[in-house]
Design a protein around this motif. Structure first.
Motif, mmCIF file in Angstrom:
data_model
loop_
_atom_site.group_PDB
_atom_site.id
_atom_site.type_symbol
_atom_site.label_atom_id
_atom_site.label_comp_id
_atom_site.label_asym_id
_atom_site.label_seq_id
_atom_site.Cartn_x
_atom_site.Cartn_y
_atom_site.Cartn_z
ATOM 1 N N MET A 60 0.830 -1.201 0.000
ATOM 2 C CA MET A 60 0.000 0.000 0.000
ATOM 3 C C MET A 60 0.866 1.253 0.000
ATOM 4 O O MET A 60 0.564 2.234 -0.708
ATOM 5 C CB MET A 60 -0.951 0.006 1.193
ATOM 6 C CG MET A 60 -1.861 1.238 1.225
ATOM 7 S SD MET A 60 -3.191 1.165 2.452
ATOM 8 C CE MET A 60 -2.256 1.344 3.981
ATOM 9 N N VAL A 61 1.929 1.237 0.780
ATOM 10 C CA VAL A 61 2.834 2.387 0.812
ATOM 11 C C VAL A 61 3.458 2.619 -0.559
ATOM 12 O O VAL A 61 3.536 3.761 -1.041
ATOM 13 C CB VAL A 61 3.913 2.176 1.891
ATOM 14 C CG1 VAL A 61 5.042 3.185 1.734
ATOM 15 C CG2 VAL A 61 3.305 2.283 3.283
ATOM 16 N N LYS A 62 3.883 1.538 -1.228
ATOM 17 C CA LYS A 62 4.445 1.680 -2.576
ATOM 18 C C LYS A 62 3.397 2.246 -3.537
ATOM 19 O O LYS A 62 3.705 3.106 -4.376
ATOM 20 C CB LYS A 62 4.924 0.321 -3.077
ATOM 21 C CG LYS A 62 6.162 -0.196 -2.383
ATOM 22 C CD LYS A 62 7.450 0.383 -2.958
ATOM 23 C CE LYS A 62 7.743 -0.193 -4.318
ATOM 24 N NZ LYS A 62 9.083 0.253 -4.810
ATOM 25 N N HIS A 63 2.157 1.780 -3.421
ATOM 26 C CA HIS A 63 1.082 2.284 -4.275
ATOM 27 C C HIS A 63 0.897 3.787 -4.091
ATOM 28 O O HIS A 63 0.600 4.510 -5.052
ATOM 29 C CB HIS A 63 -0.222 1.556 -3.966
ATOM 30 C CG HIS A 63 -1.396 2.082 -4.720
ATOM 31 N ND1 HIS A 63 -1.631 1.785 -6.044
ATOM 32 C CD2 HIS A 63 -2.398 2.931 -4.351
ATOM 33 C CE1 HIS A 63 -2.717 2.418 -6.453
ATOM 34 N NE2 HIS A 63 -3.209 3.109 -5.448
ATOM 35 N N LEU A 64 1.085 4.263 -2.869
ATOM 36 C CA LEU A 64 0.895 5.675 -2.558
ATOM 37 C C LEU A 64 2.138 6.516 -2.838
ATOM 38 O O LEU A 64 2.154 7.706 -2.538
ATOM 39 C CB LEU A 64 0.481 5.821 -1.091
ATOM 40 C CG LEU A 64 -0.883 5.217 -0.734
ATOM 41 C CD1 LEU A 64 -1.067 5.187 0.775
ATOM 42 C CD2 LEU A 64 -2.004 6.007 -1.396
ATOM 43 N N GLY A 65 3.158 5.905 -3.403
ATOM 44 C CA GLY A 65 4.368 6.645 -3.752
ATOM 45 C C GLY A 65 5.424 6.671 -2.673
ATOM 46 O O GLY A 65 6.418 7.399 -2.797
#
Length: 251
Positions: A103-108
């Motif tokens: 999720m953190v990667k998805h959010l940049g």
């Protein structure tokens, strides 16, 4: 433990995303079933598809795994990109360890190892923030099994941290949460993890196998109580979810 999915059931479904052939949703899965939900278990790593909408699911959980959110594998990128579906629809989403990092990667945001190569494998302190304290009580120590952590991406609220990895629990929007620790762990899972993953307990910062079981005796009751409160907050019961859906449809 075995979990079954009945496609003909009218009970609300939770999408469960796992990453190994013999992975289990553990205590999280058991507690969701007790709350009346069906579990729709999928493993994209082995070719399972993911839905284009959360219309037919009450929520979704992405669990952990030995891989990294930075790996180039297609299924890793597929899951990271898919997280836009529950976030856009503001449906309950929970990422556990790898799932939170995705999720953190998805959010940049960034997922990386500790600057001193320290890991958390065993029981480690959890320190809630003021925002976290406003939501619920938190256990003093939680079970960890990771060698990477995540930073705090834009739009995320920090709910709890720790001395080694400062970001341990985050919230994004009204219904998405990411946690670095493992409340799903059962005793059987601890036996399996500490047996198959024994070499990892030689990494810097890791605790020895006997300390895992001693820690579970002391700290697991509080973790179990936390999980019950968290699930009340995050998803509630199937009956309440169904009633809410009826009310929304009637508006």
């Amino acid at each position: 433990m075995r979990f079954h999915f009945d496609p003909g059931s009218n009970r609300p479904k939770i999408l469960i995303i796992l990453h190994q052939e013999n992975s289990s949703p553990g205590r999280v899965g058991l507690e969701l079933v007790k709350r009346g939900f069906m579990l729709d278990i999928r493993k994209p790593r082995f070719g399972d598809s993911l839905p284009d909408t959360m219309e037919h699911h009450a929520g979704a959980v992405i669990f952990g795994g030995p891989m990294s959110a930075n790996d180039p594998d297609g299924f890793v990128h597929k899951e990271i990109d898919w997280i836009k579906v529950p976030l856009a629809e503001e449906k309950p989403f929970l990422g556990i360890c790898l799932g939170a990092q995705m999720m953190v990667k998805h959010l940049g945001g960034t997922v990386s190892g500790h600057r001193d190569e320290l890991v958390e494998i065993g029981y480690y302190p959890l320190v809630p923030t003021e925002a976290g304290k406003a939501l619920m009580d938190w256990p003093q120590k939680v079970y960890q099994w990771h060698r990477e952590g995540f930073d705090l991406p834009n739009g995320a609220d920090l709910l709890a941290g720790g001395p080694t990895y400062p970001n341990q629990a985050i919230r994004v929007g009204p219904a998405a949460y990411g946690i670095q620790f493992h409340p799903e762990l059962t005793h059987q899972m601890m036996v399996r993890w500490t047996t198959k993953g024994a070499p990892r307990m030689e990494l810097p910062g890791a605790q020895q196998r006997r300390d895992h079981f001693a820690g579970r005796f002391v700290y697991d009751p509080a973790v179990k109580r936390w999980l019950d409160r968290f699930l009340d907050l995050w998803i509630g019961t199937a009956e309440a979810t169904t009633e809410f859906g009826r009310l929304k449809a009637a508006e």
